[in-house]
Scaffold this motif. Structure first.
Motif, mmCIF file in Angstrom:
data_model
loop_
_atom_site.group_PDB
_atom_site.id
_atom_site.type_symbol
_atom_site.label_atom_id
_atom_site.label_comp_id
_atom_site.label_asym_id
_atom_site.label_seq_id
_atom_site.Cartn_x
_atom_site.Cartn_y
_atom_site.Cartn_z
ATOM 1 N N THR A 89 5.787 7.788 -6.411
ATOM 2 C CA THR A 89 5.328 7.572 -7.786
ATOM 3 C C THR A 89 4.095 6.683 -7.812
ATOM 4 O O THR A 89 3.114 6.967 -8.520
ATOM 5 N N LEU A 90 4.112 5.604 -7.056
ATOM 6 C CA LEU A 90 2.957 4.706 -7.002
ATOM 7 C C LEU A 90 1.727 5.442 -6.482
ATOM 8 O O LEU A 90 0.609 5.271 -6.992
ATOM 9 N N TYR A 91 1.927 6.277 -5.465
ATOM 10 C CA TYR A 91 0.813 7.028 -4.892
ATOM 11 C C TYR A 91 0.223 8.013 -5.902
ATOM 12 O O TYR A 91 -1.001 8.104 -6.071
ATOM 13 N N ILE A 92 1.089 8.745 -6.595
ATOM 14 C CA ILE A 92 0.619 9.743 -7.564
ATOM 15 C C ILE A 92 -0.062 9.071 -8.753
ATOM 16 O O ILE A 92 -1.113 9.526 -9.222
ATOM 17 N N PHE A 93 0.523 7.984 -9.257
ATOM 18 C CA PHE A 93 -0.113 7.254 -10.360
ATOM 19 C C PHE A 93 -1.526 6.827 -9.975
ATOM 20 O O PHE A 93 -2.476 6.979 -10.743
ATOM 21 N N SER A 94 -1.643 6.279 -8.757
ATOM 22 C CA SER A 94 -2.948 5.814 -8.284
ATOM 23 C C SER A 94 -3.912 6.975 -8.117
ATOM 24 O O SER A 94 -5.093 6.880 -8.478
ATOM 25 N N TRP A 95 -3.403 8.098 -7.599
ATOM 26 C CA TRP A 95 -4.260 9.274 -7.408
ATOM 27 C C TRP A 95 -4.772 9.796 -8.745
ATOM 28 O O TRP A 95 -5.961 10.107 -8.885
ATOM 29 N N GLN B 277 6.582 18.348 -11.928
ATOM 30 C CA GLN B 277 6.309 18.750 -10.556
ATOM 31 C C GLN B 277 5.436 17.733 -9.819
ATOM 32 O O GLN B 277 5.756 17.290 -8.718
ATOM 33 N N VAL B 278 4.338 17.329 -10.442
ATOM 34 C CA VAL B 278 3.401 16.453 -9.742
ATOM 35 C C VAL B 278 3.959 15.051 -9.547
ATOM 36 O O VAL B 278 3.683 14.395 -8.536
ATOM 37 N N LEU B 279 4.776 14.574 -10.507
ATOM 38 C CA LEU B 279 5.294 13.218 -10.408
ATOM 39 C C LEU B 279 6.568 13.112 -9.578
ATOM 40 O O LEU B 279 6.804 12.088 -8.929
ATOM 41 N N LEU B 280 7.367 14.162 -9.568
ATOM 42 C CA LEU B 280 8.683 14.052 -8.953
ATOM 43 C C LEU B 280 8.867 14.892 -7.695
ATOM 44 O O LEU B 280 9.835 14.694 -6.962
ATOM 45 N N ASN B 281 7.966 15.817 -7.430
ATOM 46 C CA ASN B 281 8.097 16.687 -6.262
ATOM 47 C C ASN B 281 7.059 16.317 -5.213
ATOM 48 O O ASN B 281 5.878 16.665 -5.344
ATOM 49 N N PRO B 282 7.443 15.598 -4.156
ATOM 50 C CA PRO B 282 6.485 15.168 -3.132
ATOM 51 C C PRO B 282 5.764 16.333 -2.455
ATOM 52 O O PRO B 282 4.673 16.152 -1.906
ATOM 53 N N GLY B 283 6.349 17.524 -2.504
ATOM 54 C CA GLY B 283 5.727 18.666 -1.851
ATOM 55 C C GLY B 283 4.725 19.401 -2.728
ATOM 56 O O GLY B 283 4.076 20.359 -2.274
ATOM 57 N N PHE B 284 4.577 18.961 -3.968
ATOM 58 C CA PHE B 284 3.671 19.644 -4.891
ATOM 59 C C PHE B 284 2.238 19.206 -4.630
ATOM 60 O O PHE B 284 1.934 18.010 -4.580
ATOM 61 N N SER B 285 1.354 20.159 -4.470
ATOM 62 C CA SER B 285 -0.034 19.869 -4.115
ATOM 63 C C SER B 285 -0.814 19.319 -5.317
ATOM 64 O O SER B 285 -0.767 19.881 -6.408
ATOM 65 N N ARG C 160 0.841 -1.192 0.000
ATOM 66 C CA ARG C 160 0.000 0.000 0.000
ATOM 67 C C ARG C 160 0.882 1.250 0.000
ATOM 68 O O ARG C 160 1.440 1.650 1.009
ATOM 69 N N ALA C 161 1.024 1.850 -1.157
ATOM 70 C CA ALA C 161 1.791 3.101 -1.241
ATOM 71 C C ALA C 161 0.994 4.215 -0.576
ATOM 72 O O ALA C 161 -0.239 4.215 -0.626
ATOM 73 N N PRO C 162 1.666 5.142 0.098
ATOM 74 C CA PRO C 162 3.128 5.357 0.127
ATOM 75 C C PRO C 162 3.822 4.708 1.320
ATOM 76 O O PRO C 162 4.752 5.294 1.880
#
Length: 359
Positions: free
Chosen positions: A295-301, A336-344, A281-283
């Motif tokens: 990356t797994l979390y953002i892809f899923s989102w 930004q969205v894929l590589l920057n964890p701080g990006f909203s 279960r990411a992250p």
């Protein structure tokens, strides 16, 4: 022909890169085992004057990419001054990741094809990832041969394992089964030749070529729907990731992403370094890096949001990428969205809406 001695050396080389903490995509800056692949057509098997590569052998499959890139590089001047600026580089890098992460192995466990304890160079016909890759390697190669990029009248027929009948093996066969798909790859190669003699600026040529490339790429992705039954051999978590990975390609394609080595590595390095299991279960997957988890979390989102919105996010994104300028902004936004964890993620949605309103 690829020599047995070279293969023995390769197995050692692969063993040194499989056990890792993050995705392995290159060796000495090149795709995995690149220098051990065929540098010319005659390095591949030939029977009765017909080229007969085996796309279910890793080195042969990777050789298809090496030959395509070498043949098309003279037409890629608008991509940049570096030798590795062709957008096609993303495909062999992805194949290398599939090898090192175990995704080319038989997921059913019925054979040792691709397994660490078996033939590591074997690509399983039961692997969903390998099945999808077939449409991104064999189809482009057959099209390139048909369009004369390897010389005039080079007949090609792909080898197929005994008992396997659901893969096309020649240009005519594939064009009959997937006419729209083959037409897209033909258009890409024809576009390369036309751009080479065009008076358009390099910026315009580059955007046009990338547009043709991603049209063909997404047509291959659509054709790979025929691989869906193979997902049954994977965990629900891996299937979810596979679906999210496919969904992400819609966003990448829309910006005419230049998938050269440098940029592809930026987006592929955080891909999961192993096949996902039930319970992952990411992250919060302990044995994957923070970057892989993100990356797994953002892809899923992205896939979840697009599903919740009934596909609106994808359609809005595509409409926003309406010009060379907005596509450039889109590439920066994806980074930004894929590589920057701080990006909203909410910022991502608002920027898509704002960009689309300007088209």
């Amino acid at each position: 022909m690829l020599r047995p001695l070279a293969l023995c050396l390769l197995l050692v080389a692969v063993a040194t890169v499989v056990v890792v903490d993050c995705a392995v995509l290159t060796e000495n800056g090149m795709p995995i085992l690149w220098l051990q692949t065929a540098g010319q057509l005659t390095d591949l098997p030939i029977q009765n004057d017909v080229l007969v590569p085996n796309p279910w052998h890793y080195l042969h499959c990777m050789s298809l990419y090496r030959l395509i890139i070498a043949a098309t590089d003279p037409y890629m001047g608008s991509m940049g001054t570096n030798a590795n600026d062709s957008p096609i580089w993303g495909l062999p890098l992805l194949l290398g990741w599939e090898l090192t992460s175990g995704r080319l192995a038989d997921p059913t466990g019925a054979s040792t094809c691709g397994a660490e304890t078996g033939d590591r160079m074997c690509i399983s016909t039961q692997s969903w990832w390998a099945c999808v890759n077939y449409y991104f390697s064999v189809i482009p190669f057959l099209s390139a041969a048909q369009q004369g990029f390897f010389g005039e009248s080079v007949p090609v027929q792909m080898q197929v394992p005994e008992g396997v009948a659901d893969y096309c093996t020649t240009y005519a066969d594939c064009a009959t089964r997937f006419p729209d798909l083959m037409a897209k790859w033909d258009a890409f190669y024809q576009g390369l030749k036309a751009a080479n003699v065009s008076d358009a600026s390099d910026v315009e040529k580059k955007d046009h070529i990338l547009g043709l490339y991603w049209d063909a790429h997404q047509s291959s992705m659509a054709a790979s729907a025929s691989c869906s039954a193979r997902k049954a051999s994977y965990s629900a978590t891996e299937v979810g990731f596979a679906d999210s990975w496919q969904n992400s390609a819609d966003f990448i394609a829309a910006v005419n992403f230049q998938s050269n080595i440098e940029r592809s590595l930026m987006f592929m390095s955080p891909l999961p370094s192993r096949v996902l299991k039930e319970g992952d279960r990411a992250p919060h997957i302990a044995d994957l890096s923070a970057e892989e988890n993100h990356t797994l979390y953002i892809f899923s989102w992205m896939r979840s949001m697009n599903t919740i919105l009934g596909g609106t996010m994808t359609r809005l994104w595509r409409s926003a990428m309406c010009s060379i300028a907005t596509r450039e902004k889109g590439r920066a936004l994806l980074e930004q969205v894929l590589l920057n964890p701080g990006f909203s993620t909410s910022t991502f949605l608002s920027l898509i809406t704002a960009t689309a309103s300007g088209c």
